[in-house]
Design an enzyme around this catalytic site. Structure first.
Site, mmCIF file in Angstrom:
data_model
loop_
_atom_site.group_PDB
_atom_site.id
_atom_site.type_symbol
_atom_site.label_atom_id
_atom_site.label_comp_id
_atom_site.label_asym_id
_atom_site.label_seq_id
_atom_site.Cartn_x
_atom_site.Cartn_y
_atom_site.Cartn_z
ATOM 1 N N GLY A 101 0.799 -1.223 0.000
ATOM 2 C CA GLY A 101 0.000 0.000 0.000
ATOM 3 C C GLY A 101 0.827 1.267 0.000
ATOM 4 N N HIS A 160 2.446 5.020 -4.777
ATOM 5 C CA HIS A 160 3.075 6.152 -5.438
ATOM 6 C C HIS A 160 3.254 5.767 -6.903
ATOM 7 C CE1 HIS A 160 6.681 3.725 -5.178
ATOM 8 N NE2 HIS A 160 6.637 3.727 -3.852
ATOM 9 N N HIS A 167 4.286 2.200 -7.813
ATOM 10 C CA HIS A 167 3.205 1.200 -7.804
ATOM 11 C C HIS A 167 2.320 1.371 -9.040
ATOM 12 C CE1 HIS A 167 3.938 1.647 -3.343
ATOM 13 N NE2 HIS A 167 4.025 0.339 -3.468
ATOM 14 N N GLN A 185 7.661 -9.456 7.738
ATOM 15 C CA GLN A 185 8.920 -9.008 7.127
ATOM 16 C C GLN A 185 9.524 -7.795 7.822
ATOM 17 O OE1 GLN A 185 6.755 -8.258 3.280
ATOM 18 N NE2 GLN A 185 8.270 -6.650 3.035
ATOM 19 N N GLN A 225 12.060 -2.786 -9.391
ATOM 20 C CA GLN A 225 13.505 -3.034 -9.363
ATOM 21 C C GLN A 225 14.196 -2.270 -8.228
ATOM 22 O OE1 GLN A 225 15.375 -5.189 -10.931
ATOM 23 N NE2 GLN A 225 17.364 -4.362 -10.295
ATOM 24 N N LYS A 226 13.481 -1.297 -7.620
ATOM 25 C CA LYS A 226 14.104 -0.588 -6.493
ATOM 26 C C LYS A 226 14.502 -1.582 -5.396
ATOM 27 C CE LYS A 226 12.121 2.173 -3.379
ATOM 28 N NZ LYS A 226 12.706 1.743 -2.079
ATOM 29 N N ASP A 227 13.652 -2.616 -5.226
ATOM 30 C CA ASP A 227 13.981 -3.669 -4.252
ATOM 31 C C ASP A 227 14.716 -4.778 -4.994
ATOM 32 O OD1 ASP A 227 12.625 -2.698 -1.767
ATOM 33 O OD2 ASP A 227 10.909 -2.704 -3.111
ATOM 34 N N GLN A 283 15.220 -8.095 -3.248
ATOM 35 C CA GLN A 283 13.937 -8.802 -3.121
ATOM 36 C C GLN A 283 13.602 -9.513 -4.431
ATOM 37 O OE1 GLN A 283 10.269 -7.323 -1.041
ATOM 38 N NE2 GLN A 283 9.692 -6.673 -3.083
ATOM 39 N N ARG A 328 8.117 5.294 2.107
ATOM 40 C CA ARG A 328 8.708 5.875 3.317
ATOM 41 C C ARG A 328 9.095 7.344 3.146
ATOM 42 N NH1 ARG A 328 10.407 1.459 6.641
ATOM 43 N NH2 ARG A 328 10.207 -0.501 5.536
HETATM 44 O O1 PAF Z 1 7.849 -4.885 -1.927
HETATM 45 C C1 PAF Z 1 6.882 -4.940 -1.147
HETATM 46 O O2 PAF Z 1 6.046 -4.048 -1.068
HETATM 47 C C2 PAF Z 1 6.733 -6.158 -0.257
HETATM 48 O O3 PAF Z 1 7.970 -6.643 0.164
HETATM 49 C C3 PAF Z 1 5.885 -7.286 -0.901
HETATM 50 C C4 PAF Z 1 6.555 -7.852 -2.135
HETATM 51 C C5 PAF Z 1 4.517 -6.751 -1.248
HETATM 52 C C6 PAF Z 1 5.719 -8.432 0.100
HETATM 53 O O4 PAF Z 1 5.092 -8.003 1.263
#
Ligand code: PAF
Length: 284
Positions: A31, A34, A37, A61, A149-151, A154, A188
């Site tokens: 959620g 921005h 997303h 997490q 790709q910012k993460d 991940q 954030r």
């Molecule tokens: O990148 C995120 O917003 C979170 O890590 C995700 C992939 C939705 C998992 O909670």
């Protein structure tokens, strides 16, 4: 657009789509939408019959209860933005729907989860990410799942998990969306005061310095690291790393694709950013 809160209702909804051989795109989110997303939702909308956006601030997490409590939440605004972008379903379950009493399973990717973000945020961080992403993929069964790709780490961890567990989904990582001055968009950022907002530019400046050094012919990763790190003097840097984007092995020479990843505290906010460098031969 409809908002669905239970797994059973979402599965019922998706049964119809599957019956008609529709394709399904999933955008997993926490959620506070921005433009980053929005770009994932637009890509999913352009490529699929059904677009599901999950909105779940995943407690598993977060290593810090204060960080979880402070995470920005505004579901009604998020729902309005998702509807505007043509999303079909906002899946926004309560915590107990995802983690019912007695929940005791965790998905872990060894190695890749333990360095950089994993080392700073604790071993539970990526286990929490992998567990929720596995659950969402099992619940939705999308053809494609979209990540930012910012993460970068991940993305790498989730790709490895999907490969290792033979989860039938294609993952798409879309480019980081930035403010005009270079700051990577993040949920954030709303917690940055005016001075910290200016100091936060150190991260993108460090990445740009690394990019310029490599474009200028520098191939020694230690030298590129020094050049980038010089831009981080005004922030509380956690790490600056130059790694192979596929496996996150540290690089000593930049002779192929290289990921420069940075994390820093700026005032009350922890920020991350990265860039993938692709050196091209310098004309002599
Ligand atoms: O990148 C995120 O917003 C979170 O890590 C995700 C992939 C939705 C998992 O909670």
């Amino acid at each position: 657009m409809r908002t669905i809160r239970t797994i059973a209702e979402l599965r019922g909804y998706l049964k119809r789509a599957r019956g008609q051989e529709m394709t399904v795109g999933l955008v997993p989110t926490m959620g506070a939408f921005h433009a980053g997303h929005h770009s994932l939702m637009r890509a999913a909308r352009a490529e699929h019959d059904e677009v599901i956006v999950s909105l779940f601030v995943n407690p598993a997490q977060f290593n810090d209860a204060g960080d979880l409590a402070a995470y920005p939440r505004n579901e009604s605004q998020d729902a309005a933005e998702a509807a505007e972008l043509g999303v079909d379903v906002l899946f926004a379950p309560p915590v107990a729907e995802i983690y019912p009493p007695g929940f005791s399973t965790s998905v872990q990717v060894a190695g890749l989860s333990e360095i950089l973000e994993g080392a700073e945020r604790g071993p539970g961080h990526f286990a929490g990410v992998c567990t929720i992403v596995t659950k969402l993929l099992n619940i939705v069964g999308p053809d494609v799942a979209y990540f930012g790709q910012k993460d970068a780490q991940q993305v790498a961890v989730v790709k490895r998990m999907v490969r290792d567990l033979d989860i039938p989904v294609r993952l798409e990582a879309l480019p980081t969306v930035r403010e005009p001055d270079g700051l990577a968009l993040s949920s954030r950022n709303v917690h940055l005061g005016p001075d910290d907002r200016i100091r936060a530019l150190a991260l993108s400046r460090a990445l740009k310095a690394a990019e310029d050094a490599v474009a200028g012919g520098e191939r020694d990763a230690r030298r590129v690291h020094e050049i980038a790190a010089a831009q981080l003097r005004d922030v509380d840097a956690e790490y600056l790393a130059i790694v192979d984007p596929a496996n996150f092995d540290a690089l000593t020479t930049i002779d192929g694709r290289a990921l420069v990843a940075v994390a820093a505290h700026v005032g009350p906010v922890r920020l991350i950013d990265n860039v993938v460098l692709q050196p091209v031969p310098v004309a002599t």
